[in-house]
Design a protein around this motif. Structure first.
Motif, mmCIF file in Angstrom:
data_model
loop_
_atom_site.group_PDB
_atom_site.id
_atom_site.type_symbol
_atom_site.label_atom_id
_atom_site.label_comp_id
_atom_site.label_asym_id
_atom_site.label_seq_id
_atom_site.Cartn_x
_atom_site.Cartn_y
_atom_site.Cartn_z
ATOM 1 N N VAL A 188 -23.565 -31.114 -25.233
ATOM 2 C CA VAL A 188 -22.871 -29.827 -25.300
ATOM 3 C C VAL A 188 -22.207 -29.653 -26.661
ATOM 4 O O VAL A 188 -21.122 -29.130 -26.777
ATOM 5 N N ASP A 224 -20.624 -36.787 -16.490
ATOM 6 C CA ASP A 224 -19.488 -35.980 -16.914
ATOM 7 C C ASP A 224 -19.699 -35.487 -18.345
ATOM 8 O O ASP A 224 -20.208 -36.221 -19.195
ATOM 9 N N TRP A 281 -16.686 -29.516 -21.266
ATOM 10 C CA TRP A 281 -17.112 -28.121 -21.090
ATOM 11 C C TRP A 281 -15.872 -27.250 -21.257
ATOM 12 O O TRP A 281 -14.987 -27.252 -20.417
ATOM 13 N N VAL A 337 -16.182 -32.026 -16.812
ATOM 14 C CA VAL A 337 -16.732 -31.547 -15.553
ATOM 15 C C VAL A 337 -18.009 -32.308 -15.240
ATOM 16 O O VAL A 337 -18.632 -32.915 -16.120
ATOM 17 N N ALA A 356 -21.866 -32.426 -14.585
ATOM 18 C CA ALA A 356 -22.957 -31.578 -15.059
ATOM 19 C C ALA A 356 -24.269 -32.350 -14.996
ATOM 20 O O ALA A 356 -24.287 -33.562 -14.823
ATOM 21 N N ARG A 367 -26.230 -27.847 -17.154
ATOM 22 C CA ARG A 367 -25.677 -27.012 -16.084
ATOM 23 C C ARG A 367 -24.360 -27.599 -15.579
ATOM 24 O O ARG A 367 -24.282 -28.788 -15.253
ATOM 25 N N ASN A 368 -23.361 -26.735 -15.513
ATOM 26 C CA ASN A 368 -22.064 -27.103 -14.946
ATOM 27 C C ASN A 368 -22.208 -27.097 -13.424
ATOM 28 O O ASN A 368 -22.409 -26.046 -12.815
ATOM 29 N N GLU A 408 -20.002 -27.533 -11.230
ATOM 30 C CA GLU A 408 -18.848 -26.969 -10.545
ATOM 31 C C GLU A 408 -18.871 -25.441 -10.528
ATOM 32 O O GLU A 408 -18.407 -24.807 -9.580
ATOM 33 N N THR A 409 -19.439 -24.840 -11.593
ATOM 34 C CA THR A 409 -19.465 -23.374 -11.675
ATOM 35 C C THR A 409 -20.879 -22.797 -11.609
ATOM 36 O O THR A 409 -21.033 -21.594 -11.407
ATOM 37 N N GLU A 468 -22.799 -22.521 -14.156
ATOM 38 C CA GLU A 468 -23.126 -21.976 -15.472
ATOM 39 C C GLU A 468 -24.098 -22.900 -16.204
ATOM 40 O O GLU A 468 -23.996 -24.126 -16.113
ATOM 41 N N SER A 469 -25.029 -22.314 -16.955
ATOM 42 C CA SER A 469 -26.016 -23.080 -17.714
ATOM 43 C C SER A 469 -25.911 -22.737 -19.196
ATOM 44 O O SER A 469 -25.596 -21.602 -19.568
#
Length: 283
Positions: A51, A186, A189, A194, A196, A225-226, A228-229, A231-232
């Motif tokens: 990331v 982990d 982010w 988070v 992922a 990709r997260n 937890e949410t 989101e990518s």
């Protein structure tokens, strides 16, 4: 931060020793040292690097490391002389003196994340052993207040004949189950840690262009990709490694984050020429 963490991980792994020890001392140390890649933490380290487009904080420069000492005047034929390494003048940018180490019975490491890929799939894998090794890292000459970043890394291994004969087939066998792999770990982010997952790809983009055998291995991370949410993000993470064999010597080469495959292949050709001075049989 992720790029610096990846750099510090490499420095921790590859540059623990910076003094050229006497051959007798190396042999004594060699009986005690059997390092294996730390695959248990490899996924977490790589995921942080994946990331890199997200984190913009800068760490301080790498810890100071002494330059390599001058080579000894008497080097047994089995050891790897510094003349067999790529030299700072072979690079297109100005660097500091080489930083590195030599060793005995070291594993021929290509990409430590590959072992994490095998481990997560429940597969057994390990690196081939070497007899002697020598490694170096070249850092860009610092300018202003910017920390010196890694420009080039190289490890040279002297192999037993049966290992040299099978080394490229073994690399292909390691790459096959990891051509497409999803890692979980982990990541940082938006300044938070988070859970992922990331999609990895390994492929060979060039073969047998220099030396007795050669390949360029490309490792890319195409999506993170997260969990937890949901989101990518596409980090565009790309690393290339060149592996070249000349006789009983194998070298593994890598460039910094701005390196191109064209430049890597050029330096692979330079490395192959330099290996000739120490290879068995000679070029």
């Amino acid at each position: 931060m992720p790029d610096e963490m990846r750099f510090l991980e490499r420095m921790h792994q590859d540059l623990r020793e910076v003094r050229w020890a006497e051959p007798a001392e190396l042999r004594e140390q060699g009986t005690r040292r059997r390092r294996r890649a730390a695959v248990g933490s490899a996924v977490a380290v790589l995921m942080v690097a994946a990331v890199s487009v997200v984190v913009t904080k800068n760490l301080a420069g790498p810890p100071p490391v002494a330059p390599l000492a001058a080579p000894t005047t008497s080097v047994p034929s089995a050891e790897i002389p510094r003349q067999a390494m790529v030299q700072p003048g072979d690079l297109p940018v100005e660097t500091g003196p080489p930083l590195g180490q030599s060793g005995l019975d070291e594993p021929v490491q290509i990409d430590y994340v590959l072992l994490a890929c095998h481990q997560q799939q429940g597969l057994s894998a390990d690196w081939e052993p070497s007899r002697y090794s020598r490694s170096q890292t070249l850092l860009r000459a610092p300018t202003g207040h910017l920390p010196a970043d890694e420009v080039f890394s190289q490890a040279v291994y002297r192999l037993a004949p049966q290992v040299a004969d099978r080394i490229f087939a073994r690399i292909d066998a390691l790459l096959a189950p990891c051509a497409s792999w999803r890692s979980i770990g982990d990541v940082l982010w938006d300044d938070q840690v988070v859970a992922a997952e990331a999609d990895h790809r390994w492929e060979v983009t060039a073969r047998d262009f220099v030396g007795d055998q050669a390949m360029v291995i490309q490792h890319s991370i195409t999506e993170v990709r997260n969990l937890e949410t949901g989101e990518s993000r596409d980090p565009g993470q790309l690393e290339r490694t060149a592996v070249v064999r000349v006789g009983d010597l194998v070298t593994v080469l890598g460039l910094g984050r701005d390196g191109t495959e064209r430049e890597l292949r050029r330096l692979a050709a330079v490395a192959a020429d330099r290996l000739c001075v120490a290879a068995n049989p000679p070029c």
